[in-house]
Scaffold this motif. Structure first.
Motif, PDB file in Angstrom:
ATOM      1  N   LEU A 173       0.822  -1.202   0.000  1.00 17.43           N
ATOM      2  CA  LEU A 173       0.000   0.000   0.000  1.00 17.43           C
ATOM      3  C   LEU A 173       0.861   1.260   0.000  1.00 17.43           C
ATOM      4  CD1 LEU A 173      -2.297  -1.298   2.853  1.00 17.43           C
ATOM      5  CD2 LEU A 173      -2.977  -1.084   0.461  1.00 17.43           C
ATOM      6  N   SER A 174       0.347   2.304  -0.620  1.00 13.51           N
ATOM      7  CA  SER A 174       1.029   3.597  -0.555  1.00 13.51           C
ATOM      8  C   SER A 174       0.012   4.710  -0.743  1.00 13.51           C
ATOM      9  CB  SER A 174       2.124   3.700  -1.619  1.00 13.51           C
ATOM     10  OG  SER A 174       1.563   3.692  -2.911  1.00 13.51           O
ATOM     11  N   GLY A 175       0.375   5.871  -0.226  1.00 15.72           N
ATOM     12  CA  GLY A 175      -0.422   7.078  -0.418  1.00 15.72           C
ATOM     13  C   GLY A 175       0.495   8.198  -0.862  1.00 15.72           C
ATOM     14  N   THR A 176       0.125   8.888  -1.928  1.00 20.36           N
ATOM     15  CA  THR A 176       0.938   9.954  -2.509  1.00 20.36           C
ATOM     16  C   THR A 176       0.094  11.223  -2.574  1.00 20.36           C
ATOM     17  OG1 THR A 176       2.078   8.290  -3.850  1.00 20.36           O
ATOM     18  CG2 THR A 176       2.329  10.595  -4.522  1.00 20.36           C
ATOM     19  N   ASN A 177       0.674  12.335  -2.095  1.00 25.35           N
ATOM     20  CA  ASN A 177      -0.090  13.591  -2.119  1.00 25.35           C
ATOM     21  C   ASN A 177      -0.024  14.260  -3.484  1.00 25.35           C
ATOM     22  OD1 ASN A 177       2.380  15.009  -2.219  1.00 25.35           O
ATOM     23  ND2 ASN A 177       2.290  15.637  -0.068  1.00 25.35           N
ATOM     24  N   GLN A 178      -0.692  15.384  -3.598  1.00 20.55           N
ATOM     25  CA  GLN A 178      -0.793  16.105  -4.864  1.00 20.55           C
ATOM     26  C   GLN A 178       0.547  16.673  -5.332  1.00 20.55           C
ATOM     27  OE1 GLN A 178      -2.037  17.107  -1.961  1.00 20.55           O
ATOM     28  NE2 GLN A 178      -1.661  19.297  -1.662  1.00 20.55           N
TER      29      GLN A 178
END
Length: 141
Positions: free
Chosen positions: A120-125
């Motif tokens: 899993l990963s989360g990347t901002n704008q």
């Protein structure tokens, strides 16, 4: 409301992926504070967050875990998911106003237990990885 995926274990494959994009608002953060009881100043007061060196109101780490759970429960594998384990490492704060793209990719299939491991990963704008993690999911179909 859109329908969820409902993949069975035999329909899952290594590399299969899903994406969930979430715009993080002060209202979302405040709602989670009310739900969880965690009213830490950096989460509920922008002035306190700025005084602590942040650029704005900071989202609770568990908010990303909620969105990872949503990604698994709606897409990887969807309705047949039973989340057994979820680990996260928070690399950068997520702030009110950020848009985070949460991604999951099947990394392993465990045939004997009918489980999958999802990276899993989360990347901002801004293209910055703000959170990474891993989930163990039983596929119940």
């Amino acid at each position: 409301m859109p329908s969820n995926s409902n993949f069975g274990f035999d329909e899952m494959s290594v590399g299969q992926s899903g994406v969930l994009v979430q715009h993080i608002t002060a209202e979302t953060i405040n709602g989670l504070a009310d739900l969880s009881g965690d009213h830490s100043a950096i989460h509920v007061r922008e002035d306190a967050a700025r005084a602590a060196g942040h650029a704005g109101q900071v989202a609770h780490g568990v908010l990303s875990q909620c969105f990872f759970s949503a990604l698994i429960g709606t897409q990887l594998p969807g309705d047949s998911a039973l989340l057994l384990e979820l680990t996260s490492r928070f690399r950068l704060p997520i702030l009110a106003g950020d848009t985070v793209t949460y991604e999951g990719k099947v990394a392993e299939l465990h045939e004997s237990t009918r489980c999958i491991t999802v990276k899993l990963s989360g990347t901002n704008q801004h293209g910055q990885k703000v959170v990474v993690g891993k989930a163990l999911v039983r596929v119940q179909r």
